[in-house]
Design a protein around this motif. Structure first.
Motif, PDB file in Angstrom:
ATOM      1  N   VAL A 109       0.850  -1.198   0.000  1.00  0.00           N
ATOM      2  CA  VAL A 109       0.000   0.000   0.000  1.00  0.00           C
ATOM      3  C   VAL A 109       0.881   1.243   0.000  1.00  0.00           C
ATOM      4  O   VAL A 109       1.871   1.320   0.731  1.00  0.00           O
ATOM      5  N   VAL A 110       0.522   2.210  -0.824  1.00  0.00           N
ATOM      6  CA  VAL A 110       1.165   3.517  -0.826  1.00  0.00           C
ATOM      7  C   VAL A 110       0.186   4.505  -0.197  1.00  0.00           C
ATOM      8  O   VAL A 110      -0.957   4.614  -0.648  1.00  0.00           O
ATOM      9  N   PRO A 111       0.575   5.211   0.868  1.00  0.00           N
ATOM     10  CA  PRO A 111      -0.351   6.155   1.499  1.00  0.00           C
ATOM     11  C   PRO A 111      -0.688   7.307   0.559  1.00  0.00           C
ATOM     12  O   PRO A 111      -0.017   7.502  -0.468  1.00  0.00           O
ATOM     13  N   PRO A 112      -1.728   8.075   0.856  1.00  0.00           N
ATOM     14  CA  PRO A 112      -2.141   9.171  -0.034  1.00  0.00           C
ATOM     15  C   PRO A 112      -0.990  10.125  -0.346  1.00  0.00           C
ATOM     16  O   PRO A 112      -0.275  10.561   0.559  1.00  0.00           O
ATOM     17  N   ARG A 113      -0.813  10.410  -1.640  1.00  0.00           N
ATOM     18  CA  ARG A 113       0.193  11.364  -2.102  1.00  0.00           C
ATOM     19  C   ARG A 113      -0.490  12.336  -3.045  1.00  0.00           C
ATOM     20  O   ARG A 113      -1.190  11.912  -3.972  1.00  0.00           O
ATOM     21  N   PRO A 114      -0.295  13.653  -2.844  1.00  0.00           N
ATOM     22  CA  PRO A 114      -0.988  14.635  -3.687  1.00  0.00           C
ATOM     23  C   PRO A 114      -0.744  14.448  -5.176  1.00  0.00           C
ATOM     24  O   PRO A 114      -1.665  14.591  -5.983  1.00  0.00           O
ATOM     25  N   ASP A 115       0.500  14.099  -5.579  1.00  0.00           N
ATOM     26  CA  ASP A 115       0.800  13.984  -7.006  1.00  0.00           C
ATOM     27  C   ASP A 115       0.037  12.828  -7.645  1.00  0.00           C
ATOM     28  O   ASP A 115      -0.474  12.947  -8.764  1.00  0.00           O
ATOM     29  N   LEU A 116      -0.067  11.703  -6.937  1.00  0.00           N
ATOM     30  CA  LEU A 116      -0.836  10.586  -7.473  1.00  0.00           C
ATOM     31  C   LEU A 116      -2.334  10.843  -7.395  1.00  0.00           C
ATOM     32  O   LEU A 116      -3.104  10.414  -8.254  1.00  0.00           O
ATOM     33  N   MET A 117      -2.767  11.580  -6.378  1.00  0.00           N
ATOM     34  CA  MET A 117      -4.185  11.876  -6.231  1.00  0.00           C
ATOM     35  C   MET A 117      -4.684  12.784  -7.346  1.00  0.00           C
ATOM     36  O   MET A 117      -5.839  12.683  -7.786  1.00  0.00           O
ATOM     37  N   ILE A 118      -3.820  13.687  -7.823  1.00  0.00           N
ATOM     38  CA  ILE A 118      -4.194  14.545  -8.952  1.00  0.00           C
ATOM     39  C   ILE A 118      -4.472  13.684 -10.178  1.00  0.00           C
ATOM     40  O   ILE A 118      -5.479  13.862 -10.879  1.00  0.00           O
ATOM     41  N   LEU A 119      -3.594  12.726 -10.438  1.00  0.00           N
ATOM     42  CA  LEU A 119      -3.803  11.847 -11.581  1.00  0.00           C
ATOM     43  C   LEU A 119      -5.018  10.938 -11.369  1.00  0.00           C
ATOM     44  O   LEU A 119      -5.739  10.634 -12.322  1.00  0.00           O
ATOM     45  N   ALA A 120      -5.242  10.528 -10.124  1.00  0.00           N
ATOM     46  CA  ALA A 120      -6.429   9.722  -9.842  1.00  0.00           C
ATOM     47  C   ALA A 120      -7.695  10.525 -10.114  1.00  0.00           C
ATOM     48  O   ALA A 120      -8.691   9.996 -10.613  1.00  0.00           O
ATOM     49  N   GLY A 121      -7.656  11.815  -9.775  1.00  0.00           N
ATOM     50  CA  GLY A 121      -8.798  12.674 -10.072  1.00  0.00           C
ATOM     51  C   GLY A 121      -9.040  12.803 -11.559  1.00  0.00           C
ATOM     52  O   GLY A 121     -10.195  12.785 -12.025  1.00  0.00           O
ATOM     53  N   LEU A 122      -7.966  12.900 -12.324  1.00  0.00           N
ATOM     54  CA  LEU A 122      -8.088  12.966 -13.777  1.00  0.00           C
ATOM     55  C   LEU A 122      -8.661  11.664 -14.320  1.00  0.00           C
ATOM     56  O   LEU A 122      -9.501  11.658 -15.227  1.00  0.00           O
ATOM     57  N   ALA A 123      -8.227  10.549 -13.733  1.00  0.00           N
ATOM     58  CA  ALA A 123      -8.740   9.238 -14.161  1.00  0.00           C
ATOM     59  C   ALA A 123     -10.232   9.120 -13.869  1.00  0.00           C
ATOM     60  O   ALA A 123     -11.003   8.604 -14.692  1.00  0.00           O
ATOM     61  N   GLN A 124     -10.656   9.591 -12.706  1.00  0.00           N
ATOM     62  CA  GLN A 124     -12.073   9.495 -12.372  1.00  0.00           C
ATOM     63  C   GLN A 124     -12.908  10.379 -13.289  1.00  0.00           C
ATOM     64  O   GLN A 124     -14.023  10.012 -13.685  1.00  0.00           O
ATOM     65  N   ALA A 125     -12.366  11.546 -13.649  1.00  0.00           N
ATOM     66  CA  ALA A 125     -13.076  12.407 -14.597  1.00  0.00           C
ATOM     67  C   ALA A 125     -13.242  11.696 -15.937  1.00  0.00           C
ATOM     68  O   ALA A 125     -14.296  11.768 -16.572  1.00  0.00           O
ATOM     69  N   ALA A 126     -12.192  10.981 -16.370  1.00  0.00           N
ATOM     70  CA  ALA A 126     -12.282  10.221 -17.623  1.00  0.00           C
ATOM     71  C   ALA A 126     -13.301   9.089 -17.488  1.00  0.00           C
ATOM     72  O   ALA A 126     -14.080   8.822 -18.410  1.00  0.00           O
ATOM     73  N   ALA A 127     -13.312   8.431 -16.332  1.00  0.00           N
ATOM     74  CA  ALA A 127     -14.261   7.344 -16.114  1.00  0.00           C
ATOM     75  C   ALA A 127     -15.701   7.842 -16.128  1.00  0.00           C
ATOM     76  O   ALA A 127     -16.616   7.138 -16.560  1.00  0.00           O
TER      77      ALA A 127
END
Length: 269
Positions: A109-127
């Motif tokens: 597990v990788v704990p929450p990181r802002p840089d990855l969370m930004i990309l996760a947000g972009l992924a959710q927008a695409a989804a």
């Protein structure tokens, strides 16, 4: 035992993307599960325990669960239930292409990181259909960034060689000629004879750098890469990058409002 609703959001040779919605209730008896592939699963909602290879982790929203093929794991829900994840499953060939120390895929597990969370947000927008980017494209960016961060490899600032520049220009021109057709990352990569990951890296490296350096106008960049029609270049770049050339340039110049808009678009439903 059926404990989750799994929806396939994208399926490509190098990557599959799934929406997981767990229905396990607090206090339910845990059971052993198994990772099918290399995977990066962003926890959108919920908190739970995760045990794998003798290690125990506390998982919260924003964490990333890292999967290794055939590894067994157990999720525990002592205090809450009903978590949700957006999961990217990577082929072994893609993982090999990304490079880095293979051990990073056993991080658990990788704990929450802002840089990855930004990309996760972009992924959710695409989804959710709120981005011009494809889920596989965002997934490539996420996987590459994960390897870079966990391997602590610095980003390369080298200039793309002439062969890569030609390939990026050819890809852009081909995309412009087929702008009225559905084009995904796999198809565009095949047209240039590259893997999807290398295609995305070359395309963004060459055309993105031309826009980011700020030395030439968007019109000059369009003409430089072979587009005779600015509007065609704008449409093609937007399809590939998810934003207009002008917005890309402003983001490269430090306009954080564009990244903030991407974050605000992440509202799991």
């Amino acid at each position: 035992m059926t404990t989750a609703t799994v929806t396939t959001l994208a399926s490509h040779a190098s990557m599959e993307v799934f929406d997981y919605r767990c229905r396990v209730a607090a206090g339910d008896r845990p059971f052993v599960e198994r990772h099918r592939n290399f995977s990066l699963s962003f926890v959108r909602r919920g908190s739970f325990g995760y045990r794998a290879r003798g290690e125990a982790f506390e998982v919260v929203a924003g964490s990333v669960i890292v999967g290794w093929p055939d590894d067994e794991y157990v999720c525990t829900h002592d205090h809450a239930g009903g978590d949700e994840c957006l999961s990217f499953h990577l082929s072994p060939a893609l993982v090999d292409t990304l490079g880095g120390d293979p051990a990073i895929w056993r991080r658990g597990v990788v704990p929450p990181r802002p840089d990855l969370m930004i990309l996760a947000g972009l992924a959710q927008a695409a989804a959710n259909g709120r981005s011009a980017l494809g889920l596989d494209e965002v997934g490539m960016l996420i996987a590459a960034r994960f390897v870079e961060l966990i391997s602590r490899r610095p980003r390369s600032a080298r200039t793309a060689p002439p062969r890569d520049r030609r390939r990026a220009v050819q890809a852009a021109l081909w995309m412009g000629e087929h702008s009225d057709e559905p084009i995904d990352l796999d198809r565009a990569a095949r047209e240039t004879g590259l893997s999807p990951f290398h295609f995305l890296r070359i395309f963004t490296s060459v055309l993105g750098r031309l826009l980011a350096d700020g030395a030439a106008s968007v019109t000059d960049v369009a003409l430089d890469v072979g587009f005779g029609d600015l509007s065609n270049f704008v449409r093609t770049f937007h399809r590939a990058a998810g934003v207009s050339p002008g917005r890309f340039r402003r983001a490269a110049g430090g306009d954080r409002k564009i990244l903030q808009a991407r974050l605000e678009a992440w509202s799991p439903e």
